[in-house]
Design a protein around this motif. Structure first.
Motif, PDB file in Angstrom:
ATOM      1  N   SER A 196       0.899  -1.337   0.017  1.00 10.53           N
ATOM      2  CA  SER A 196       0.053  -0.174  -0.022  1.00 10.53           C
ATOM      3  C   SER A 196       0.777   1.317   0.073  1.00 10.53           C
ATOM      4  CB  SER A 196      -0.927   0.013   1.189  1.00 10.53           C
ATOM      5  OG  SER A 196      -0.283  -0.100   2.243  1.00 10.53           O
ATOM      6  N   LEU A 197       2.069   1.298   0.622  1.00  7.51           N
ATOM      7  CA  LEU A 197       2.844   2.557   0.597  1.00  7.51           C
ATOM      8  C   LEU A 197       3.452   2.642  -0.647  1.00  7.51           C
ATOM      9  CD1 LEU A 197       4.600   2.125   4.280  1.00  7.51           C
ATOM     10  CD2 LEU A 197       2.660   3.402   3.863  1.00  7.51           C
ATOM     11  N   PRO A 198       4.118   1.709  -1.346  1.00  6.00           N
ATOM     12  CA  PRO A 198       4.621   2.170  -2.666  1.00  6.00           C
ATOM     13  C   PRO A 198       3.552   2.540  -3.704  1.00  6.00           C
ATOM     14  CG  PRO A 198       5.770   0.195  -1.816  1.00  6.00           C
ATOM     15  CD  PRO A 198       4.540   0.539  -0.859  1.00  6.00           C
ATOM     16  N   ILE A 199       2.241   1.576  -3.623  1.00  7.42           N
ATOM     17  CA  ILE A 199       1.177   1.963  -4.546  1.00  7.42           C
ATOM     18  C   ILE A 199       0.747   3.541  -4.265  1.00  7.42           C
ATOM     19  CG2 ILE A 199      -1.091   1.716  -4.983  1.00  7.42           C
ATOM     20  CD1 ILE A 199      -0.447  -1.456  -4.577  1.00  7.42           C
ATOM     21  N   GLY A 200       0.749   3.898  -3.095  1.00  5.62           N
ATOM     22  CA  GLY A 200       0.473   5.118  -2.707  1.00  5.62           C
ATOM     23  C   GLY A 200       1.425   6.360  -3.496  1.00  5.62           C
ATOM     24  N   LEU A 201       2.828   5.788  -3.479  1.00  4.08           N
ATOM     25  CA  LEU A 201       3.698   6.639  -4.000  1.00  4.08           C
ATOM     26  C   LEU A 201       3.676   6.729  -5.449  1.00  4.08           C
ATOM     27  CD1 LEU A 201       6.469   8.456  -3.825  1.00  4.08           C
ATOM     28  CD2 LEU A 201       7.762   6.259  -3.779  1.00  4.08           C
ATOM     29  N   LEU A 202       3.475   5.537  -6.096  1.00  9.19           N
ATOM     30  CA  LEU A 202       3.274   5.517  -7.357  1.00  9.19           C
ATOM     31  C   LEU A 202       2.140   6.294  -7.838  1.00  9.19           C
ATOM     32  CD1 LEU A 202       4.052   1.792  -8.764  1.00  9.19           C
ATOM     33  CD2 LEU A 202       5.212   3.791  -9.192  1.00  9.19           C
ATOM     34  N   THR A 203       1.108   6.041  -7.076  1.00  4.48           N
ATOM     35  CA  THR A 203      -0.376   6.783  -7.647  1.00  4.48           C
ATOM     36  C   THR A 203      -0.211   8.331  -7.504  1.00  4.48           C
ATOM     37  OG1 THR A 203      -1.565   4.983  -6.829  1.00  4.48           O
ATOM     38  CG2 THR A 203      -2.627   7.097  -7.434  1.00  4.48           C
ATOM     39  N   ALA A 204       0.493   8.794  -6.614  1.00  6.96           N
ATOM     40  CA  ALA A 204       0.909  10.227  -6.306  1.00  6.96           C
ATOM     41  C   ALA A 204       1.765  10.856  -7.504  1.00  6.96           C
ATOM     42  CB  ALA A 204       1.721  10.400  -5.009  1.00  6.96           C
ATOM     43  N   TYR A 205       2.812   9.927  -7.800  1.00  6.23           N
ATOM     44  CA  TYR A 205       3.404  10.368  -8.915  1.00  6.23           C
ATOM     45  C   TYR A 205       2.753  10.502 -10.201  1.00  6.23           C
ATOM     46  CZ  TYR A 205       7.236  10.338 -12.557  1.00  6.23           C
ATOM     47  OH  TYR A 205       8.049  10.540 -13.581  1.00  6.23           O
ATOM     48  N   LEU A 206       2.210   9.620 -10.387  1.00 10.09           N
ATOM     49  CA  LEU A 206       1.065   9.813 -11.854  1.00 10.09           C
ATOM     50  C   LEU A 206       0.241  10.919 -11.810  1.00 10.09           C
ATOM     51  CD1 LEU A 206      -0.007   5.908 -11.879  1.00 10.09           C
ATOM     52  CD2 LEU A 206       1.679   7.149 -13.374  1.00 10.09           C
ATOM     53  N   LEU A 207      -0.226  11.103 -10.595  1.00  7.69           N
ATOM     54  CA  LEU A 207      -1.316  12.351 -10.531  1.00  7.69           C
ATOM     55  C   LEU A 207      -0.508  13.634 -10.590  1.00  7.69           C
ATOM     56  CD1 LEU A 207      -3.603  10.829  -7.675  1.00  7.69           C
ATOM     57  CD2 LEU A 207      -4.119  11.231 -10.293  1.00  7.69           C
TER      58      LEU A 207
END
Length: 318
Positions: A196-207
């Motif tokens: 969940s933490l890395p997915i949060g970082l990936l998604t934040a970067y995409l947005l």
């Protein structure tokens, strides 16, 4: 499922008073999600070479995601103090800001570079944590992040965002879809903080990349349910003087199960809302006039508010 014996031994999530599950369940499925996503992205880069700057950004992101995954794995096995977690998360988010997107500015007319970087750092750390906070129910991260990632992949195909960002979104979407059968209610596997933490970082970067194209409204609409649920819950807990770093069952999606919704009923509604949010974000991208973007934001906020109210009151009300 090759990791399952190891996860059963070292990363077993045991139910407690705040849990949504009733039997011990292994966590750590995020390892497979991220590994699959980056392997797919690596294959795409090998088949279709892109400019070196885009490749370098992906490598920087992979390093930060791996670092944050290690932090999450450590926390899954032996919980870390909240202060240590926050510092390590800030280091990973800051590394991405400075090395993967150094040229990106959202508000150059209003904010100086240091102030904008500080705001982006705080927003990134919060997004990493809110994805983690919202990963408390079977399939809810799939229901929240798959429509978002799919919408960004389509935006990449349409040329709204750069191809690398679109490929990264498609890879994340594929990784989550591959994880979905193992996390379907009743889940046999959880993402864990390692996921969940890395997915949060990936998604934040995409947005962040999407917002950098000028599509700030779309970047806000896509994750609106997760942002609203997590942020309102945090503010309420702060107002009550609670220790916000401790586990709890105050989120709207958690209230929903307490109020009589089934797990599938909750994630189904979250998934449908996120599809609607993706459609509204698409409208704001196709017709970027300010009144259209404002209207899409208002409709998105109303739909999100209605679902939160329904979760808070139960299936027999409103």
């Amino acid at each position: 499922m090759a990791l399952r014996p190891l996860l059963l031994r070292y990363a077993l999530a045991r139910p407690n008073a705040r849990s949504s599950h009733k039997i011990p369940t292994p966590q750590g499925g995020g390892i497979a999600v991220l590994a699959g996503a980056f392997l797919a992205l690596g294959a795409a880069l090998w088949l279709v070479p892109v400019e070196s700057e885009a490749t370098r950004s992906v490598l920087v992101l992979a390093v930060a995601v791996t670092g944050l995954g290690i932090v999450g794995a450590w926390d899954d096995i032996r919980p870390l103090p909240a202060s240590v977690r926050l510092v390590l998360q800030a280091v990973c988010v800051g590394f991405v800001l400075l090395r993967a997107a150094p040229e990106l500015r959202l508000f150059p007319e209003f904010l100086s570079l240091p102030v904008e970087r500080a705001v982006a750092l705080l927003a990134g750390v919060w997004f990493v944590n809110l994805v983690n906070f919202m990963d408390g129910l079977d399939w809810i991260t799939v229901a929240g992040m798959v429509p978002l990632a799919a919408a960004l992949a389509l935006a990449g195909m349409a040329g709204t965002i750069d191809p690398m960002t679109g490929w990264l979104a498609a890879a994340l979407c594929g990784g989550l879809l591959g994880f979905a059968p193992f996390n379907r209610p009743v889940a046999r596997l959880f993402l864990g903080d390692v996921g969940s933490l890395p997915i949060g970082l990936l998604t934040a970067y995409l947005l962040y990349r999407l917002a950098g194209t000028g599509a700030f409204a779309a970047a806000l609409i896509l994750p609106l349910y997760h942002i609203t649920d997590a942020t309102i819950t945090l503010l309420r807990r702060l107002a009550r003087g609670e220790k916000v770093w401790e586990a709890h069952r105050s989120h709207f999606y958690q209230q929903a199960t307490t109020n009589g919704f089934s797990v599938l009923g909750v994630v189904g509604r979250v998934g449908l809302l996120n599809l609607a949010l993706a459609a509204l974000a698409g409208v704001s991208l196709i017709w970027p006039a300010l009144p259209v973007q404002f209207a899409c934001l208002v409709v998105a906020a109303v739909l999100t508010g209605l679902l939160l109210r329904r979760f808070a009151t139960g299936p027999r009300h409103g």
